[in-house]
Design a protein around this motif. Structure first.
Motif, PDB file in Angstrom:
ATOM      1  N   SER A 176       0.718  -1.104  -0.033  1.00 51.44           N
ATOM      2  CA  SER A 176      -0.084   0.191  -0.134  1.00 51.44           C
ATOM      3  C   SER A 176       1.121   1.289  -0.026  1.00 51.44           C
ATOM      4  N   VAL A 177       0.542   2.322  -0.324  1.00 46.23           N
ATOM      5  CA  VAL A 177       0.917   3.635  -0.418  1.00 46.23           C
ATOM      6  C   VAL A 177       1.499   3.886   1.157  1.00 46.23           C
ATOM      7  N   LYS A 178       0.642   3.585   2.074  1.00 44.85           N
ATOM      8  CA  LYS A 178       1.179   3.825   3.241  1.00 44.85           C
ATOM      9  C   LYS A 178       2.307   3.198   3.547  1.00 44.85           C
ATOM     10  N   ASN A 179       2.177   1.954   3.263  1.00 47.88           N
ATOM     11  CA  ASN A 179       3.586   1.159   3.677  1.00 47.88           C
ATOM     12  C   ASN A 179       4.785   1.717   2.897  1.00 47.88           C
ATOM     13  N   ILE A 180       4.693   2.101   1.673  1.00 45.16           N
ATOM     14  CA  ILE A 180       5.792   2.667   0.847  1.00 45.16           C
ATOM     15  C   ILE A 180       6.324   3.643   1.570  1.00 45.16           C
ATOM     16  N   ALA A 234       5.820   4.993   4.783  1.00 45.33           N
ATOM     17  CA  ALA A 234       6.517   4.556   5.909  1.00 45.33           C
ATOM     18  C   ALA A 234       8.040   3.766   5.697  1.00 45.33           C
ATOM     19  N   ASP A 235       8.049   3.226   4.845  1.00 47.52           N
ATOM     20  CA  ASP A 235       9.552   2.871   4.611  1.00 47.52           C
ATOM     21  C   ASP A 235      10.365   3.873   4.060  1.00 47.52           C
ATOM     22  N   MET A 236       9.859   4.735   3.290  1.00 47.54           N
ATOM     23  CA  MET A 236      10.940   5.927   2.912  1.00 47.54           C
ATOM     24  C   MET A 236      11.109   6.925   3.884  1.00 47.54           C
ATOM     25  N   GLU A 237      10.079   6.903   5.126  1.00 43.42           N
ATOM     26  CA  GLU A 237      10.371   7.744   6.235  1.00 43.42           C
ATOM     27  C   GLU A 237      11.460   7.020   7.004  1.00 43.42           C
ATOM     28  N   ASN A 238      11.446   5.846   7.093  1.00 44.39           N
ATOM     29  CA  ASN A 238      12.595   5.050   7.664  1.00 44.39           C
ATOM     30  C   ASN A 238      13.807   5.043   7.247  1.00 44.39           C
TER      31      ASN A 238
END
Length: 164
Positions: free
Chosen positions: A112-116, A118-122
């Motif tokens: 999901s866009v949300k997971n993507i 979150a990974d970018m922020e991480n």
């Protein structure tokens, strides 16, 4: 031989292609640990990783009459228990933006866009430190450094030339 580089740098593609090109060869693949960010933040001690299963697999392959054992292993010579098995380390030097994009395409194809996001922020807040750690410690300790932007076939040809 070890093929090293950052996540998304092309290690697995190069290793797989080398196995097809080099006669009587086998590969072992090591996926980086899940908690690599915590490891980097606590000092990046390569020898903390328990690589007993990988070492066992290496010893089994060493007992076979192989021409090459190719280790898809991001740490190359930096882990003291594995370094004695490596006689040649290749660092695939892929720009971090390309490695990140490759990793996103590989790992988040159905996310999901949300997971993507979150990974970018991480990656921005913590993960990039792991990539920089690799560039600062693994790259300068490798036998050869290859441009990770080149096509896999070119990288493999260059490695094979170095082996001759």
């Amino acid at each position: 031989m070890a093929i090293a580089g950052v996540s998304g740098g092309g290690k697995t593609a190069v290793t797989t292609s080398l196995i097809q090109k080099l006669s009587n060869s086998k590969a072992l693949y090591f996926d980086g640990p899940d908690n690599i960010i915590n490891w980097v933040e606590s000092g990046s001690n390569y020898n903390l990783w328990d690589l007993t299963p990988l070492i066992r697999d290496l010893q089994v392959l060493r007992n076979q009459q192989l021409n090459y054992i190719i280790l898809d292993f991001p740490f190359a010579y930096k882990h003291f228990k594995i370094s004695k098995f490596i006689d040649f380390a290749v660092f695939i030097d892929t720009p971090l933006d390309i490695a990140l994009a490759r990793r996103m395409v590989r790992d988040f194809r159905t996310a999901s866009v949300k997971n993507i996001l979150a990974d970018m922020e991480n990656y921005i807040s913590k993960g990039r430190k792991g990539y920089i750690e690799m560039l600062n410690t693994i790259k300068p300790n490798s036998d050869i450094i290859i441009d990770g932007i080149k096509p896999v076939s070119e990288i493999v040809c260059h490695i094979c030339e170095q082996l001759e």
